[in-house]
Scaffold this active site. Structure first.
Site, PDB file in Angstrom:
ATOM      1  N   GLU A  88      -7.470   6.879  12.336  1.00 12.23           N
ATOM      2  CA  GLU A  88      -8.240   7.494  11.261  1.00 12.23           C
ATOM      3  C   GLU A  88      -9.721   7.631  11.610  1.00 12.23           C
ATOM      4  O   GLU A  88     -10.573   7.681  10.724  1.00 12.23           O
ATOM      5  CB  GLU A  88      -8.007   6.716   9.963  1.00 12.23           C
ATOM      6  CG  GLU A  88      -6.523   6.778   9.616  1.00 12.23           C
ATOM      7  CD  GLU A  88      -6.144   6.265   8.239  1.00 12.23           C
ATOM      8  OE1 GLU A  88      -5.344   6.951   7.581  1.00 12.23           O
ATOM      9  OE2 GLU A  88      -6.633   5.197   7.834  1.00 12.23           O
ATOM     10  N   ASN A 142       0.846  -1.190   0.000  1.00 15.06           N
ATOM     11  CA  ASN A 142       0.000   0.000   0.000  1.00 15.06           C
ATOM     12  C   ASN A 142       0.881   1.239   0.000  1.00 15.06           C
ATOM     13  O   ASN A 142       1.775   1.362   0.836  1.00 15.06           O
ATOM     14  CB  ASN A 142      -0.887   0.033   1.249  1.00 15.06           C
ATOM     15  CG  ASN A 142      -1.948   1.109   1.152  1.00 15.06           C
ATOM     16  OD1 ASN A 142      -2.820   1.053   0.289  1.00 15.06           O
ATOM     17  ND2 ASN A 142      -1.867   2.109   2.006  1.00 15.06           N
ATOM     18  N   GLU A 143       0.647   2.129  -0.943  1.00 16.98           N
ATOM     19  CA  GLU A 143       1.397   3.391  -1.007  1.00 16.98           C
ATOM     20  C   GLU A 143       2.859   3.182  -0.617  1.00 16.98           C
ATOM     21  O   GLU A 143       3.359   3.756   0.370  1.00 16.98           O
ATOM     22  CB  GLU A 143       0.755   4.451  -0.118  1.00 16.98           C
ATOM     23  CG  GLU A 143      -0.586   4.925  -0.635  1.00 16.98           C
ATOM     24  CD  GLU A 143      -1.105   6.164   0.073  1.00 16.98           C
ATOM     25  OE1 GLU A 143      -0.637   6.467   1.182  1.00 16.98           O
ATOM     26  OE2 GLU A 143      -1.991   6.825  -0.495  1.00 16.98           O
ATOM     27  N   GLU A 153      -7.859   5.759  -4.287  1.00 19.22           N
ATOM     28  CA  GLU A 153      -8.249   6.353  -3.006  1.00 19.22           C
ATOM     29  C   GLU A 153      -8.445   7.846  -3.154  1.00 19.22           C
ATOM     30  O   GLU A 153      -7.632   8.523  -3.795  1.00 19.22           O
ATOM     31  CB  GLU A 153      -7.131   6.191  -1.963  1.00 19.22           C
ATOM     32  CG  GLU A 153      -7.000   4.858  -1.328  1.00 19.22           C
ATOM     33  CD  GLU A 153      -5.922   4.904  -0.228  1.00 19.22           C
ATOM     34  OE1 GLU A 153      -5.676   5.976   0.358  1.00 19.22           O
ATOM     35  OE2 GLU A 153      -5.316   3.855   0.009  1.00 19.22           O
TER      36      GLU A 153
HETATM   37  C1  GAL Z   1      -3.621   6.874   2.394  1.00 21.67           C
HETATM   38  C2  GAL Z   1      -3.584   5.422   2.838  1.00 21.67           C
HETATM   39  C3  GAL Z   1      -4.895   4.979   3.441  1.00 21.67           C
HETATM   40  C4  GAL Z   1      -5.414   6.005   4.400  1.00 21.67           C
HETATM   41  C5  GAL Z   1      -5.535   7.327   3.692  1.00 21.67           C
HETATM   42  C6  GAL Z   1      -6.082   8.430   4.583  1.00 21.67           C
HETATM   43  O1  GAL Z   1      -2.349   7.408   2.428  1.00 21.67           O
HETATM   44  O2  GAL Z   1      -3.259   4.584   1.756  1.00 21.67           O
HETATM   45  O3  GAL Z   1      -4.691   3.736   4.091  1.00 21.67           O
HETATM   46  O4  GAL Z   1      -4.543   6.111   5.477  1.00 21.67           O
HETATM   47  O5  GAL Z   1      -4.281   7.731   3.246  1.00 21.67           O
HETATM   48  O6  GAL Z   1      -6.135   9.662   3.915  1.00 21.67           O
END
Ligand code: GAL
Length: 656
Positions: free
Chosen positions: A346, A141-142, A298
């Site tokens: 989050e 992920n990222e 996302e």
């Molecule tokens: C991204 C990440 C997600 C979540 C999101 C929140 O960087 O891939 O898992 O954390 O940000 O904005």
């Protein structure tokens, strides 16, 4: 067209999963990303896997007709792993560990991390490669988001190996980095340390190579996982979520390894120009794999939780920005995350289904967008624009390296050039300096500080064959090793621009105080343009001087030149214009290159973007607008039409 988001059901009871599926169907969800952060749930100890939970998640989605983008789950190592193998932890530039307790606490080059991640992925694909719910694979992920640069001993060993492969002999490395200076001559690769905190400036050659290595190390992780997935017989496309023009990784080389490019985009809703950054990020994605659709993997439905001030998205913004992505080539719109967390880091981050539930504004907007995406016109993958902007990670790393004449933010400056075209409704593709540029009438290569011989040949060839190439100050300064070419500056592209560069001078940085020149102005076609950051002292050789500086440290010296080269033209701007200046110069250059806007007469806050024969208009302004739109030339006898667009209103027009 896919629609959905990250789905993290490990936070919820199975009764809630039933409601999740019902509401997903109601919202029009077709695809969810599962298992991104589930490592500790599916592997409670080394050698022990518990799949039943994930089996049920996939079954639930499949039974409801929702596809799964199955993540490999390697993004956050579980506590047992770092307890048993503390050497997997990454280190910062002071050699201090980044500890477990959040996520991404692994060194990409740690042999233990790589072995354990590979074991996890092998077990996962063995179980799910042929699962009917799985339509895509999502590696990690990222990659690099929190730890783009790891300075640990793992990195040290891997960096030494990478350097040895690149240079073969230590002598070649010593030459490339000019280690004769400051007594840095190495006698073995093992002596080289990542650029940890040093008393003074680290060697710029070392820093540049470390950034290249760090990008390759992250990419190598992607490739390792991808190959395991593929070797299992899985036939679904494999992706990983990129982050726009992320400074830590050279996405040109990454895209070559990916089946589908996907993007995460979180522009700040408090920024009135955020829609332009969103457009830039999308254009980067489209550019990475031209002529192929990409996915918006996302974005936030509303507020995030990681800025000092986390503004919500005003009603309509989420829909407008999503449609914008479609018009710029996305074939899927997804969010982080499906259901808002009740606790954890989050819990204040928005989701498709917020705490206030299905009766909320956000869920209504989400459902409306799901319905809108279902009735989109049939669209191809999008045609090429007539203007290209070069984005080059080597340039970014070199220009932001240590001990430079002036502090420059490469990403921000390139994005400002993009915005200057966006404001004028001129479509643009993001390209590499090595791309085939022959279809572009105009190419802008901002801050092309580092030019390899290969890029220089490509750009020269482009101009020679009729292209218009526009560059700004600080172009063609160093070669691929961050070294001045023999003869000084502008040695690889001098003939294209027909000028010689004698000196650079730094101006007082915008927004800061201090004595010295703050700007250098010049006039083009009656419009006064303000230059910032720096000026280049040019001497025309074959170039025509279009404008000279009327003030600043080199008053009277050429500010803008044009040089016929082959059947094209090279333009050199001897400074970095402010926003208004970029807009004026681009209007001037676009006209000379025969490029115009998609539609004329639109206000700056109304965006227009083309995907094949479809134009999307979006009103990003704070008030409704009334527009006169020229008739579709393909339909004889039709008149211009009046179009009302509310705040954040958008509409598609058919304009072949
Ligand atoms: C991204 C990440 C997600 C979540 C999101 C929140 O960087 O891939 O898992 O954390 O940000 O904005």
């Amino acid at each position: 067209m896919q629609y959905g988001g990250d789905y993290n059901p490990e936070q919820w009871s199975e009764e809630t999963w039933v409601e999740d599926a019902r509401l997903m169907r109601e919202a029009g969800v077709t695809l969810v990303t599962v298992n991104v952060f589930s490592w500790s749930v599916i592997q409670p100890a080394e050698g022990v896997f518990e799949w039943e939970w994930l089996d049920r998640v996939l079954e639930n989605m499949h039974a409801n007709g929702i596809d799964v983008d199955l993540a490999t789950g390697t993004a956050s190592p579980p506590p047992w792993l770092t307890e048993q193998y503390p050497g997997v932890l990454p280190q910062d530039e002071n050699g201090v560990n980044l500890w477990p307790g959040s996520r991404q606490h692994y060194s990409p080059t740690s042999p233990d991390y790589r072995r354990l991640a590979a074991t996890l992925v092998s077990a996962l694909v063995e179980r799910y490669a042929r699962h009917p719910a799985v339509s895509m694979w999502h590696v990690n992920n990222e990659l690099g988001c929190h730890v783009a640069y790891d300075y640990s001993d793992n990195a040290r060993a891997a960096f030494a190996e990478w350097l040895e492969q690149k240079y073969t002999t230590i002598k070649a490395l010593n030459t490339a980095w000019n280690t004769a200076f400051w007594s840095q001559r190495y006698t073995s690769f093992a002596q080289i340390i990542p650029p940890r905190k040093t008393p003074s400036f680290p060697n710029p050659g070392l820093v540049l190579d470390f950034k290249r290595f760090s990008s390759d190390a992250l990419l190598d992780l992607f490739v390792m996982e991808r190959d395991i997935v593929r070797a299992s017989g899985a036939t679904q496309p494999i992706t990983t979520n990129l982050m726009g023009a992320f400074p830590g990784a050279d996405y040109w080389s990454w895209a070559e390894e990916m089946d589908v490019v996907s993007n995460d985009a979180y522009p700040d809703p408090n920024d009135p120009e955020a829609f332009r950054s969103m457009a830039f990020s999308s254009d980067v994605m489209r550019g990475l794999k031209p002529d192929r659709p990409w996915l918006l993997m996302e974005q936030a439905t509303n507020a995030v939780q990681w800025r000092p001030t986390n503004a919500r998205k005003q009603p309509g913004v989420m829909s407008a920005w999503s449609m914008q992505s479609v018009s710029r080539g996305a074939d899927g719109i997804l969010f982080f995350q499906w259901r808002q967390s009740r606790a954890g880091a989050e819990k204040f981050h928005s989701a498709m289904l917020p705490h206030s539930g299905e009766k909320s504004r956000v869920f209504r907007e989400i459902s409306a967008l799901g319905a809108d995406l279902k009735v989109l016109p049939q669209m191809g993958t999008g045609s090429r624009a007539r203007v290209g902007i070069v984005f080059d990670w080597d340039c970014l790393w070199a220009v932001e390296g240590p001990a430079m004449p002036v502090t420059l933010d490469y990403h921000a400056i390139v994005q400002r050039w993009h915005a200057a075209l966006h404001r004028q409704h001129i479509g643009v593709d993001i390209v590499s300096a090595r791309s085939d540029l022959s279809s572009y009438a105009l190419v802008i290569a901002p801050l092309l500080y580092l030019v390899t011989d290969e890029s220089a040949a490509n750009l020269s060839n482009y101009v020679e064959n009729g292209g218009h190439l526009l560059v700004s100050a600080f172009t063609d300064v160093v070669d691929e090793t961050n070294t001045f070419r023999a003869g000084g500056y502008l040695q690889a592209l001098g003939a294209v621009f027909g000028v010689a560069v004698e000196e650079y001078d730094a101006l007082v940085l915008p927004g800061t105080g201090g004595p010295g020149y703050r700007e250098a102005s010049f006039t083009v076609d009656g419009t006064s343009i303000r230059g910032e950051y720096m000026v280049d002292e040019l001497h025309p050789e074959t170039a025509e001087v279009v404008a000279v500086f009327s003030d600043g440290p080199i008053k009277g010296s050429p500010a803008l030149t044009a040089n016929g080269f082959g059947s094209g033209v090279g333009y050199y701007i001897a400074t970095i214009p402010d926003d208004a200046g970029m807009t004026s110069i681009l209007a001037w250059a676009a006209e000379r290159a025969g490029v115009g806007p998609e539609l004329t007469g639109l206000p700056e806050v109304v965006e227009v973007s083309r995907r094949d024969e479809h134009l999307l208009l979006i009103n990003h302004g704070s008030e409704a607008v009334s527009l006169i739109i020229p008739a579709d030339a393909s339909e004889a006898g039709k008149k211009e039409e009046r179009l009302e667009l509310s705040f954040q209103g958008w509409t598609w027009l058919h304009r072949p």
